[in-house]
Design an enzyme around this catalytic site. Structure first.
Site, PDB file in Angstrom:
ATOM      1  N   ASP A 144       4.657  -9.812  -1.417  1.00  0.00           N
ATOM      2  CA  ASP A 144       4.761  -8.397  -1.797  1.00  0.00           C
ATOM      3  C   ASP A 144       6.122  -8.131  -2.420  1.00  0.00           C
ATOM      4  O   ASP A 144       7.087  -8.847  -2.144  1.00  0.00           O
ATOM      5  CB  ASP A 144       4.650  -7.505  -0.548  1.00  0.00           C
ATOM      6  CG  ASP A 144       3.238  -7.473   0.029  1.00  0.00           C
ATOM      7  OD1 ASP A 144       2.320  -8.026  -0.595  1.00  0.00           O
ATOM      8  OD2 ASP A 144       3.079  -6.880   1.117  1.00  0.00           O
TER       9      ASP A 144
ATOM     10  N   ARG B  76       0.646 -10.396  -9.200  1.00  0.00           N
ATOM     11  CA  ARG B  76      -0.166  -9.233  -8.816  1.00  0.00           C
ATOM     12  C   ARG B  76       0.556  -8.002  -9.392  1.00  0.00           C
ATOM     13  O   ARG B  76       1.696  -7.741  -9.031  1.00  0.00           O
ATOM     14  CB  ARG B  76      -0.250  -9.089  -7.296  1.00  0.00           C
ATOM     15  CG  ARG B  76      -0.984  -7.812  -6.869  1.00  0.00           C
ATOM     16  CD  ARG B  76      -0.487  -7.269  -5.524  1.00  0.00           C
ATOM     17  NE  ARG B  76      -0.657  -8.219  -4.456  1.00  0.00           N
ATOM     18  CZ  ARG B  76       0.081  -8.200  -3.350  1.00  0.00           C
ATOM     19  NH1 ARG B  76       1.039  -7.297  -3.175  1.00  0.00           N
ATOM     20  NH2 ARG B  76      -0.102  -9.093  -2.420  1.00  0.00           N
TER      21      ARG B  76
HETATM   22  C1  FAD Z   1      -3.661  -4.935  -3.353  1.00  0.00           C
HETATM   23  C2  FAD Z   1      -2.442  -4.069  -3.474  1.00  0.00           C
HETATM   24  C3  FAD Z   1      -1.210  -4.587  -3.148  1.00  0.00           C
HETATM   25  C4  FAD Z   1      -0.047  -3.794  -3.274  1.00  0.00           C
HETATM   26  N1  FAD Z   1       1.182  -4.349  -3.049  1.00  0.00           N
HETATM   27  C5  FAD Z   1       2.295  -3.629  -3.313  1.00  0.00           C
HETATM   28  C6  FAD Z   1       3.582  -4.215  -3.216  1.00  0.00           C
HETATM   29  O1  FAD Z   1       3.744  -5.388  -2.872  1.00  0.00           O
HETATM   30  N2  FAD Z   1       4.661  -3.443  -3.534  1.00  0.00           N
HETATM   31  C7  FAD Z   1       4.530  -2.138  -3.944  1.00  0.00           C
HETATM   32  O2  FAD Z   1       5.543  -1.492  -4.258  1.00  0.00           O
HETATM   33  N3  FAD Z   1       3.321  -1.551  -3.990  1.00  0.00           N
HETATM   34  C8  FAD Z   1       2.199  -2.256  -3.702  1.00  0.00           C
HETATM   35  N4  FAD Z   1       0.982  -1.648  -3.792  1.00  0.00           N
HETATM   36  C9  FAD Z   1       0.884  -0.176  -3.919  1.00  0.00           C
HETATM   37  C10 FAD Z   1       0.950   0.287  -5.364  1.00  0.00           C
HETATM   38  O3  FAD Z   1       2.279   0.120  -5.855  1.00  0.00           O
HETATM   39  C11 FAD Z   1       0.583   1.781  -5.491  1.00  0.00           C
HETATM   40  O4  FAD Z   1       1.468   2.550  -4.743  1.00  0.00           O
HETATM   41  C12 FAD Z   1      -0.833   2.092  -5.040  1.00  0.00           C
HETATM   42  O5  FAD Z   1      -1.726   1.077  -5.400  1.00  0.00           O
HETATM   43  C13 FAD Z   1      -1.331   3.408  -5.697  1.00  0.00           C
HETATM   44  O6  FAD Z   1      -1.315   3.271  -7.085  1.00  0.00           O
HETATM   45  P1  FAD Z   1      -2.646   3.138  -7.990  1.00  0.00           P
HETATM   46  O7  FAD Z   1      -2.423   2.015  -8.940  1.00  0.00           O
HETATM   47  O8  FAD Z   1      -3.841   3.020  -7.160  1.00  0.00           O
HETATM   48  O9  FAD Z   1      -2.632   4.437  -8.902  1.00  0.00           O
HETATM   49  P2  FAD Z   1      -2.483   5.979  -8.581  1.00  0.00           P
HETATM   50  O10 FAD Z   1      -2.277   6.622  -9.903  1.00  0.00           O
HETATM   51  O11 FAD Z   1      -1.502   6.238  -7.501  1.00  0.00           O
HETATM   52  O12 FAD Z   1      -3.896   6.356  -8.038  1.00  0.00           O
HETATM   53  C14 FAD Z   1      -5.058   6.308  -8.859  1.00  0.00           C
HETATM   54  C15 FAD Z   1      -6.238   6.801  -8.045  1.00  0.00           C
HETATM   55  O13 FAD Z   1      -6.476   5.887  -6.969  1.00  0.00           O
HETATM   56  C16 FAD Z   1      -6.835   6.569  -5.780  1.00  0.00           C
HETATM   57  N5  FAD Z   1      -5.777   6.325  -4.767  1.00  0.00           N
HETATM   58  C17 FAD Z   1      -4.560   5.759  -4.962  1.00  0.00           C
HETATM   59  N6  FAD Z   1      -3.888   5.659  -3.801  1.00  0.00           N
HETATM   60  C18 FAD Z   1      -4.676   6.201  -2.858  1.00  0.00           C
HETATM   61  C19 FAD Z   1      -4.539   6.401  -1.458  1.00  0.00           C
HETATM   62  N7  FAD Z   1      -3.459   6.023  -0.777  1.00  0.00           N
HETATM   63  N8  FAD Z   1      -5.576   6.985  -0.808  1.00  0.00           N
HETATM   64  C20 FAD Z   1      -6.699   7.368  -1.466  1.00  0.00           C
HETATM   65  N9  FAD Z   1      -6.877   7.206  -2.795  1.00  0.00           N
HETATM   66  C21 FAD Z   1      -5.891   6.625  -3.470  1.00  0.00           C
HETATM   67  C22 FAD Z   1      -6.958   8.010  -6.155  1.00  0.00           C
HETATM   68  O14 FAD Z   1      -8.276   8.246  -6.577  1.00  0.00           O
HETATM   69  C23 FAD Z   1      -6.005   8.133  -7.334  1.00  0.00           C
HETATM   70  O15 FAD Z   1      -6.309   9.203  -8.186  1.00  0.00           O
HETATM   71  C24 FAD Z   1      -0.183  -2.429  -3.703  1.00  0.00           C
HETATM   72  C25 FAD Z   1      -1.428  -1.931  -4.043  1.00  0.00           C
HETATM   73  C26 FAD Z   1      -2.555  -2.715  -3.958  1.00  0.00           C
HETATM   74  C27 FAD Z   1      -3.871  -2.147  -4.371  1.00  0.00           C
END
Ligand code: FAD
Length: 302
Positions: free
Chosen positions: A130, A180
């Site tokens: 991560d 990732r």
């Molecule tokens: C497999 C995985 C590993 C990750 N690892 C890391 C990491 O190592 N370091 C790091 O900084 N971040 C990590 N993240 C978190 C990432 O940085 C984002 O904060 C998170 O994925 C939300 O961003 P999004 O791309 O979904 O887009 P967004 O624009 O935030 O969300 C798009 C849509 O997704 C849905 N959504 C998003 N989040 C949520 C939620 N919490 N609950 C419900 N619906 C939601 C909603 O419908 C929203 O409109 C990871 C995410 C994933 C999926």
């Protein structure tokens, strides 16, 4: 505003201790956290595998304060990898380097990662590293490249909100270390990260295309339906095979979209967190989406 509040609360240790000991709070987090034990998390992974979904086990915890704690974190992941092998799961493990002693000794941290790599190789699995806050970006990148080149079973997370990420992806591609791609979950200053969400999204798409064209088995980790659609259009237009990359999402989030991707024949891996130290992870999920706060409140009032 709500995002800032929850990111602030995620760092409050007294509140954390209180919440993690509260049984009702533990119950509510089940939407996002698979359970407190490895056994509960493995049961979730087995169920996902039956549905055609891969998984990544994340034993929750961050920033240990002694090397003994770092070693104990490592032991927990070794146990997870042994079970992945024994149960023939298509699962990987996700680790945070601060859990393995990055703040205390980079060498000890590297040795812990090497220990996991050896077990991951035997299990036919992978160590997904991560990315934490920007204080750790360069050290994490350097360690991941070194470890990845040694064993070929490491994947590193890169955050699209950082200006530096295009350069980091170049370095990882050159070292053949899979990436990732995420948007980024920490609070970073505008001097190093895009402050506006639309710029983060735009950069995500640019980096995503670069990874699909030049990366090694990239993972597109997002729940953003619009971006996922753009990825699908891009791979179709370029004739990129659906098994040459994977989508990743978090356990419990956008289950409708997860099913759609599987039905369309794409690979999907869910990040399955488990353990007793769920508080910072849970608060970051609340920070991402105010609707989740309503979900928590509704459950508290029931
Ligand atoms: C497999 C995985 C590993 C990750 N690892 C890391 C990491 O190592 N370091 C790091 O900084 N971040 C990590 N993240 C978190 C990432 O940085 C984002 O904060 C998170 O994925 C939300 O961003 P999004 O791309 O979904 O887009 P967004 O624009 O935030 O969300 C798009 C849509 O997704 C849905 N959504 C998003 N989040 C949520 C939620 N919490 N609950 C419900 N619906 C939601 C909603 O419908 C929203 O409109 C990871 C995410 C994933 C999926």
């Amino acid at each position: 505003m709500i995002r800032r509040l929850f990111l602030y609360l995620s760092r409050q240790q007294a509140l954390r201790r209180w919440m993690e000991a509260w049984s009702l709070a533990r119950k509510i987090t089940r939407r996002f956290v698979a359970g407190e034990t490895l056994e509960e998390a493995l049961a979730v992974c087995e169920k996902l595998q039956r549905e055609g979904i891969f998984s990544t086990l994340d034993h929750l915890g961050e920033n240990v304060s002694t090397l003994e704690e770092a070693s104990a974190s490592c032991d927990a992941y070794v146990a997870a990898l042994e079970q992945i092998a024994a149960r023939h799961l298509s699962s990987t493990i996700a680790i945070k380097l601060t859990q393995f002693g990055l703040d205390l000794s980079e060498q000890a941290c590297l040795e812990n990662v090497r220990r996991l790599e050896a077990h991951a190789k035997t299990a036919g699995s992978r160590v997904e590293i991560d990315m934490e806050s920007s204080a750790y970006t360069e050290r994490t990148l350097a360690l991941a490249i070194r470890a990845g080149q040694e064993c070929g079973c490491v994947r590193l997370c890169v955050q699209a909100y950082l200006y530096r990420s295009a350069g980091d992806i170049e370095r990882l591609n050159a070292a053949a270390v899979p990436v990732r791609l995420v948007k980024g979950a920490y609070r970073e200053p505008p001097s190093i990260a895009f402050p506006r969400k639309q710029d983060v999204d735009k950069n995500y798409v640019t980096l995503m295309r670069k990874l699909l064209d030049e990366g090694v088995y990239p993972a597109l980790a997002t729940h953003d339906e619009r971006i996922i659609q753009q990825a699908i259009e891009y791979v179709k237009a370029r004739g990129i095979r659906p098994d040459s990359f994977e989508f990743q999402m978090l356990y419990g989030i956008r289950r409708d979209l997860q099913r759609q991707l599987i039905q369309q024949g794409y690979r999907l891996r869910l990040y399955v967190p488990y353990g007793t130290e769920w508080y910072p992870y849970f608060m970051r999920r609340l920070a991402e989406r105010p609707a989740n706060v309503l979900f928590v409140l509704r459950n508290l009032l029931r």
